[in-house]
Design an enzyme around this catalytic site. Structure first.
Site, short mmCIF file in Angstrom:
data_model
loop_
_atom_site.label_atom_id
_atom_site.label_comp_id
_atom_site.label_asym_id
_atom_site.label_seq_id
_atom_site.Cartn_x
_atom_site.Cartn_y
_atom_site.Cartn_z
N GLU A 1 0.89 -1.20 0.00
CA GLU A 1 -0.12 0.17 0.06
C GLU A 1 0.88 1.32 0.12
O GLU A 1 0.60 2.16 -0.61
CB GLU A 1 -1.04 0.13 1.32
N ASP B 1 -11.34 -8.35 -0.71
CA ASP B 1 -12.03 -9.54 -0.87
C ASP B 1 -13.28 -9.50 -0.06
O ASP B 1 -13.63 -8.55 0.77
CB ASP B 1 -11.06 -10.63 -0.05
#
Length: 226
Positions: free
Chosen positions: A13, A193
Site C-alpha cells: 500500500e 475480498d
C-alpha cells in the site's frame, strides 16, 4: 493544500500511495499491521508532522450484497469488533467499546461530506472503455487483530455488527488516537475480498496480483480536493 497524513499498514500500500502523492504537504507512512502498530504510527505522525487531518487507507474485507472487490468503503463510523470490557463495573459499555471512550468514532463531518460530494462529481460519469467506475459505500468500518480468512469468523463479527461494510486491522485504532489528539480523521478502504463469498482468502491474493494498482484513485481524488 492542508497538511495531510495518510497511514497504511503494508509496504504494498505504501508504494502505491507514495507514487500518487509526491507533494510535501501529503505524508504517506506505513504503521505496520494491527491495532498497536496503527495507534503508534498515528501518534508518531501527529507528534512529528502535525497534520491537519489523517486518512487511513489500504485494503479491507467487505460485507454486503452490493459490495464487490475494488469498491471503496468510506467510514461514517468506526469501532472495534474484538473489544469487550464486560458489565462488572459499567453496564452501559457496549460490545466493541473501550470503557470511558466512545462506542463508535464518527468520521469528521466535513471530511465525510467532502468525500461523498467529490466522489459524486468525479466518479458519477459512466466508465469509458479504458476505465472502470469505482463504487463508494459510506458506512461502518470495524477493526480487530484478526485477518478474516473464514466465513465463520466473518459471521461471528457480523453477529455483533450486521451493518458493517468493511473489516480491517487498523482504522479504528487510528480513529481513537486522532480522537484523543483532536485531529480530524476519515478512512478509505479498498475492498480486496468478500469473506462470505471467498474460500482461503483467494480473492485477497488475486487482488494484489491483478487489480490493486488501480485501486487507490478515490483517495487521491479526495486529497486533491482539500
Amino acid at each position: 493544500m492542508k497538511k495531510i497524513g495518510i497511514i497504511v499498514a503494508m509496504d504494498k500500500e505504501l508504494r502505491q500511495l507514495q507514487q500518487l502523492f509526491p507533494a510535501s504537504e501529503v505524508l504517506v507512512q506505513k504503521c505496520g499491521i494491527g491495532k498497536v502498530n496503527a495507534a503508534l504510527g498515528a501518534q508518531r505522525m501527529i507528534n512529528e508532522f502535525h497534520p491537519d487531518c489523517i486518512i487511513s487507507s489500504g485494503c479491507a474485507g467487505g460485507n454486503g450484497d452490493d459490495i464487490n472487490v475494488q469498491d471503496v468503503v468510506i467510514s461514517t463510523e468506526l469501532c472495534y469488533h474484538d473489544v469487550y470490557c464486560g458489565r462488572a463495573i459499567d453496564d452501559t459499555t457496549v460490545y466493541g467499546q473501550v470503557q470511558g471512550l466512545p462506542a463508535r468514532y464518527a468520521a469528521d463531518p466535513y471530511l465525510l461530506e467532502k468525500a461523498i460530494s467529490i466522489w459524486q462529481l468525479a466518479f458519477s460519469q459512466e466508465p469509458t472503455a479504458n476505465s472502470q467506475k469505482p463504487h463508494l459505500h459510506p458506512g461502518l468500518i470495524v477493526t480487530g487483530d484478526w485477518f478474516v480468512d473464514s466465513k465463520d469468523k466473518m459471521r461471528d463479527i457480523l453477529s455483533h455488527f450486521p451493518e458493517a461494510k468493511a473489516v480491517d486491522m487498523e482504522s479504528c485504532a487510528i480513529a481513537q488516537t486522532c480522537y484523543l489528539n483532536h485531529v480530524p480523521f476519515i478512512s478509505f478502504r479498498v475492498i480486496s475480498d468478500i469473506p462470505l463469498r471467498d474460500t482461503d482468502a483467494s480473492q485477497y491474493h488475486n487482488f494484489w496480483d491483478t487489480i490493486a494498482d488501480h485501486s487507490f484513485q478515490v483517495t487521491r481524488t479526495f486529497v486533491e480536493s482539500l
